[in-house]
Design an enzyme around this catalytic site. Structure first.
Site, PDB file in Angstrom:
ATOM      1  N   GLY A  11     118.910 -22.355 105.251  1.00 46.84           N
ATOM      2  CA  GLY A  11     119.763 -22.081 106.058  1.00 46.84           C
ATOM      3  C   GLY A  11     120.460 -23.070 106.573  1.00 46.84           C
ATOM      4  N   ASN A 106     130.394 -19.814  96.756  1.00 49.77           N
ATOM      5  CA  ASN A 106     129.293 -20.972  96.647  1.00 49.77           C
ATOM      6  C   ASN A 106     129.738 -22.194  96.400  1.00 49.77           C
ATOM      7  OD1 ASN A 106     126.342 -20.958  95.298  1.00 49.77           O
ATOM      8  ND2 ASN A 106     127.197 -22.000  94.116  1.00 49.77           N
ATOM      9  N   HIS A 108     128.330 -26.208  96.007  1.00 43.53           N
ATOM     10  CA  HIS A 108     126.318 -26.822  95.123  1.00 43.53           C
ATOM     11  C   HIS A 108     127.009 -27.756  95.496  1.00 43.53           C
ATOM     12  CE1 HIS A 108     124.976 -27.049  91.641  1.00 43.53           C
ATOM     13  NE2 HIS A 108     125.415 -28.155  91.234  1.00 43.53           N
ATOM     14  N   GLU A 171     125.207 -33.061 104.729  1.00 45.86           N
ATOM     15  CA  GLU A 171     126.280 -33.144 105.851  1.00 45.86           C
ATOM     16  C   GLU A 171     127.515 -33.268 105.133  1.00 45.86           C
ATOM     17  OE1 GLU A 171     126.978 -37.630 107.452  1.00 45.86           O
ATOM     18  OE2 GLU A 171     124.908 -37.357 107.336  1.00 45.86           O
TER      19      GLU A 171
END
Ligand code: GAR
Length: 207
Positions: A11, A106, A108, A171
Site C-alpha cells: 500500500g 491502475n 503499473h 519513487e
C-alpha cells in the site's frame, strides 16, 4: 471527488494518495480502501488515516465475477466515483471493467505498452533496457492496456538488481499517481476514442 482505492499488499501508492491530501490544492477524498487480503499492510495505513476499510476475500467466492460484483456493491455503497487500483493483484472480470469504464485507473511499474504483466523489473534488466518507468492508465479488459493518463521515465543504472530498480521506479509511482488522480478530480482528463486527453491534448499516445 470520492475515491476508492483497491489494494492487495504493502500500500505505498495508497500512502502517496493519503499523503497528497496534505497539499492545499488536493480535492479528492478517499472514502474506501478495499483489500482482497485480510492482513494487507495498506489496511493499517488506511486505518491510521481514519479511512473506512473493507476486506473482500476472493477465496470466499466461487468465481471471479461474483467476487467482482461484491466489490462493485461495496464501492457503490461508499459513494466512490473513481476506483484506483494500487497494487491490487487480482485480474478483474470484463463486466467489472466495463461497469467502471473510464472511472477505473491502475498504476503499473513500466512504460506501457512495454513490459505488461508481472516480474517487470527483472524482465527490464534481462532485456538490457537503459530506461524504464511507470504508467497510470484507465483500465480496459486486456491486461495492462487502456488510455494512458501519465507516465514517468526512470533510468536503469549499471549494477541495478530488481529491488534497486523497483525502488527507483516506486519513487516516481508515488509522484505520478496523486498527480493523475488530481487531474481527474479537476476534470482535466477526458477519453476520446481510446486515448486519454489532458486539457484536450494527447500527451501520451497509447501505442
Ligand atoms: C507497485 O509497484 C505497482 O506499480 C505494482 O505493484 C506495486 C504495489 O506497491 N502493480 C502492479 O504490478 C500491477 N500489475 P504498493 O502496494 O506499495 O503500492
Amino acid at each position: 471527488m470520492k475515491v476508492a482505492v483497491l489494494i492487495s499488499g504493502r500500500g505505498s501508492n495508497l500512502q502517496a494518495l493519503i499523503d497528497a491530501a496534505e497539499a492545499p490544492y488536493w480535492t479528492p477524498e478517499i472514502v474506501l480502501v478495499l483489500s482482497n487480503v485480510a492482513d494487507a499492510q495498506g489496511l493499517e495505513r488506511a486505518e491510521k488515516a481514519g479511512i473506512p476499510t473493507a476486506v473482500i476475500n476472493h477465496k470466499d467466492f466461487q468465481d471471479r465475477e461474483t467476487f467482482d460484483a461484491a466489490m462493485t456493491d461495496a464501492i457503490e455503497a461508499s459513494g466512490a466515483e473513481l476506483v484506483c487500483l494500487a497494487g491490487f493483484m487480482r485480474l478483474l472480470s470484463t463486466p467489472f471493467i466495463k461497469h467502471w469504464k473510464n472511472r477505473l485507473i491502475n498504476i503499473h511499474p513500466s512504460r506501457l505498452p512495454a513490459f505488461k504483466g508481472l516480474d517487470v523489473h527483472q524482465r527490464v534488466l534481462d532485456a538490457g533496457e537503459k530506461i524504464t518507468g511507470c504508467t497510470v492508465h484507465f483500465v480496459r479488459p486486456e491486461m495492462d492496456t487502456g488510455p494512458i493518463i501519465i507516465q514517468a521515465s526512470v533510468p536503469v543504472h549499471d549494477g541495478d538488481d530488481a529491488d534497486t530498480l523497483a525502488a527507483r521506479v516506486l519513487e516516481q509511482e508515488h509522484r505520478i499517481y496523486p498527480q493523475a488522480v488530481r487531474m481527474i478530480a479537476e476534470g482535466r482528463v477526458t477519453v476520446g476514442g481510446d486515448q486519454a486527453l489532458i486539457d484536450g491534448k494527447i500527451l501520451y499516445p497509447n501505442e
